[in-house]
Design a protein around this motif. Structure first.
Motif, PDB file in Angstrom:
ATOM      1  N   ILE A 167       0.858  -1.181   0.000  1.00 19.47           N
ATOM      2  CA  ILE A 167       0.000   0.000   0.000  1.00 19.47           C
ATOM      3  C   ILE A 167       0.895   1.233   0.000  1.00 19.47           C
ATOM      4  CG2 ILE A 167      -1.776   1.272   1.280  1.00 19.47           C
ATOM      5  CD1 ILE A 167      -2.546  -1.447   2.545  1.00 19.47           C
ATOM      6  N   PRO A 168       0.675   2.159  -0.916  1.00 20.47           N
ATOM      7  CA  PRO A 168       1.491   3.365  -0.950  1.00 20.47           C
ATOM      8  C   PRO A 168       1.402   4.128   0.378  1.00 20.47           C
ATOM      9  CG  PRO A 168       0.122   3.227  -2.912  1.00 20.47           C
ATOM     10  CD  PRO A 168      -0.331   2.146  -1.979  1.00 20.47           C
ATOM     11  N   TYR A 169       2.502   4.734   0.763  1.00 14.07           N
ATOM     12  CA  TYR A 169       2.609   5.473   2.018  1.00 14.07           C
ATOM     13  C   TYR A 169       1.465   6.470   2.163  1.00 14.07           C
ATOM     14  CZ  TYR A 169       4.911   8.016   5.820  1.00 14.07           C
ATOM     15  OH  TYR A 169       5.209   8.599   7.027  1.00 14.07           O
ATOM     16  N   ASP A 170       1.164   7.231   1.099  1.00 14.23           N
ATOM     17  CA  ASP A 170       0.130   8.267   1.191  1.00 14.23           C
ATOM     18  C   ASP A 170      -1.273   7.675   1.353  1.00 14.23           C
ATOM     19  OD1 ASP A 170       0.221   7.333  -1.449  1.00 14.23           O
ATOM     20  OD2 ASP A 170      -0.452   9.233  -2.285  1.00 14.23           O
ATOM     21  N   LYS A 171      -1.447   6.403   1.017  1.00  9.39           N
ATOM     22  CA  LYS A 171      -2.751   5.754   1.213  1.00  9.39           C
ATOM     23  C   LYS A 171      -2.844   5.137   2.616  1.00  9.39           C
ATOM     24  CE  LYS A 171      -4.299   5.393  -3.289  1.00  9.39           C
ATOM     25  NZ  LYS A 171      -4.993   6.581  -3.642  1.00  9.39           N
ATOM     26  N   ALA A 172      -1.714   4.781   3.189  1.00  5.30           N
ATOM     27  CA  ALA A 172      -1.701   4.149   4.506  1.00  5.30           C
ATOM     28  C   ALA A 172      -1.831   5.176   5.626  1.00  5.30           C
ATOM     29  CB  ALA A 172      -0.417   3.345   4.681  1.00  5.30           C
ATOM     30  N   GLY A 223      -0.197  14.729   5.843  1.00  7.40           N
ATOM     31  CA  GLY A 223       0.549  15.444   6.859  1.00  7.40           C
ATOM     32  C   GLY A 223       1.194  14.550   7.904  1.00  7.40           C
ATOM     33  N   PHE A 224       0.821  13.269   7.939  1.00  3.82           N
ATOM     34  CA  PHE A 224       1.409  12.362   8.921  1.00  3.82           C
ATOM     35  C   PHE A 224       2.830  12.026   8.506  1.00  3.82           C
ATOM     36  CE2 PHE A 224       2.454   8.139  10.532  1.00  3.82           C
ATOM     37  CZ  PHE A 224       2.176   8.288  11.872  1.00  3.82           C
ATOM     38  N   GLU A 225       3.738  12.117   9.472  1.00  2.00           N
ATOM     39  CA  GLU A 225       5.129  11.763   9.201  1.00  2.00           C
ATOM     40  C   GLU A 225       5.548  10.652  10.141  1.00  2.00           C
ATOM     41  OE1 GLU A 225       7.972  14.911   8.872  1.00  2.00           O
ATOM     42  OE2 GLU A 225       6.455  16.299   8.132  1.00  2.00           O
ATOM     43  N   ASP A 226       6.056   9.586   9.579  1.00  2.00           N
ATOM     44  CA  ASP A 226       6.525   8.450  10.354  1.00  2.00           C
ATOM     45  C   ASP A 226       8.003   8.264  10.085  1.00  2.00           C
ATOM     46  OD1 ASP A 226       6.447   6.236  12.007  1.00  2.00           O
ATOM     47  OD2 ASP A 226       5.696   4.876  10.472  1.00  2.00           O
TER      48      ASP A 226
END
Length: 77
Positions: free
Chosen positions: A27-32, A36-39
């Motif tokens: 799953i692409p990062y932006d979909k997960a 604005g969320f940064e991990d």
């Protein structure tokens, strides 16, 4: 000190240890995560301090830990 493992490698290891035939879905990062969320992209624990202060050394590696978890949940039913 721990060995780096990707989430994909971890998923493959769990599949192997459980005998699962599930498909690993990427799953692409932006979909997960929400906008604005940064991990942290990488986590590598450093246990140097606990080793120096308490003399702690891990006795199990990741596959052994996962095997114990799988066995526990299989037994639990």
């Amino acid at each position: 000190h721990g060995k780096d493992i990707s989430i994909y490698e971890l998923a493959e290891l769990v599949k192997k240890l459980t005998g699962s035939r599930s498909k690993i879905q990427l799953i692409p990062y932006d979909k997960a995560y929400a906008a604005g969320f940064e991990d942290m992209r990488r986590r590598v624990p450093d246990i140097t301090k606990i080793n120096m202060m308490l003399g702690y050394h891990p006795t199990l590696d990741l596959p052994a830990i996962l095997q114990e978890i799988v066995a526990y949940y299989r037994k639990k039913g």
